[in-house]
Design a protein around this motif. Structure first.
Motif, short mmCIF file in Angstrom:
data_model
loop_
_atom_site.label_atom_id
_atom_site.label_comp_id
_atom_site.label_asym_id
_atom_site.label_seq_id
_atom_site.Cartn_x
_atom_site.Cartn_y
_atom_site.Cartn_z
N TYR A 1 17.69 13.49 19.58
CA TYR A 1 18.43 14.69 19.15
C TYR A 1 17.73 15.36 17.97
O TYR A 1 17.62 16.59 17.93
N VAL A 2 17.26 14.58 17.00
CA VAL A 2 16.57 15.16 15.85
C VAL A 2 15.30 15.88 16.29
O VAL A 2 14.98 16.95 15.78
N ILE A 3 14.59 15.32 17.26
CA ILE A 3 13.34 15.92 17.71
C ILE A 3 13.59 17.13 18.61
O ILE A 3 12.96 18.17 18.44
N ALA A 4 14.51 17.01 19.55
CA ALA A 4 14.62 18.06 20.58
C ALA A 4 16.03 18.56 20.84
O ALA A 4 16.24 19.33 21.77
N GLY A 5 17.00 18.16 20.05
CA GLY A 5 18.38 18.55 20.34
C GLY A 5 18.71 19.97 19.93
O GLY A 5 18.06 20.56 19.07
N PRO A 6 19.76 20.52 20.53
CA PRO A 6 20.19 21.88 20.20
C PRO A 6 21.06 21.90 18.95
O PRO A 6 21.58 20.88 18.52
N ASP A 7 21.21 23.10 18.40
CA ASP A 7 22.07 23.29 17.23
C ASP A 7 23.33 24.02 17.68
O ASP A 7 23.26 25.17 18.10
N GLY A 8 24.45 23.35 17.61
CA GLY A 8 25.71 23.95 18.03
C GLY A 8 26.19 25.04 17.11
O GLY A 8 26.99 25.89 17.51
N THR A 9 25.72 25.08 15.87
CA THR A 9 26.16 26.14 14.96
C THR A 9 25.50 27.47 15.28
O THR A 9 26.05 28.51 14.96
#
Length: 141
Positions: A114-122
């Motif tokens: 998640y830190v490397i490739a995850g999306p930002d929900g905000t």
């Protein structure tokens, strides 16, 4: 909580945990290497440390343990932040993966991905492109 904040918490707490482990293990290994070993034939019969070595080893072990504890709490906070962040996404795949793997005690791997490739929900919940598009009042208005 933004993904950038989650990433910072994750990396800093991971660093604290690694530093804590090193801080606890290195003095213990050094004490074992510098202590006095007594042998009887091929068997070890006694091991002695100087009082200062014992005190410093215990002190480093306590500080290292506290750093590992702080790192673990930080990892938990980052995981909760990632869950809240991904719950805002329309596609709940990241949320489900983080939740299930976290509950199965392999959440570190999921958090690393998640830190490397995850999306930002905000980014999805607030649209910054429409802000400030109104007219500005000049000095003559």
């Amino acid at each position: 909580m933004t993904k950038q904040t989650i990433n910072r918490i994750f990396v800093l707490s991971l660093g604290a945990a690694v530093l804590g482990i090193l801080l606890a293990l290195v003095p213990v290994i050094a004490a074992l290497c510098t202590g006095t070993w007594t042998f009887s034939g091929s068997e070890i019969t006694n091991f002695e440390l100087s009082p200062s070595a014992v005190t410093s080893t215990i002190a480093f072990a306590i500080v290292g343990g506290l750093l590992v504890l702080a790192g673990g709490i930080g990892q938990f906070v980052a995981w909760i932040g990632a869950l809240v962040n991904t719950s805002r996404l329309a596609d709940k795949t990241w949320f489900v993966v983080l939740l299930v793997l976290g509950l199965l005690s392999v959440g570190f791997i999921a958090m690393l991905v998640y830190v490397i490739a995850g999306p930002d929900g905000t980014d999805q919940s607030t649209d910054h492109s429409t802000r400030g598009s109104g007219q500005t009042l000049g000095a003559g208005a």
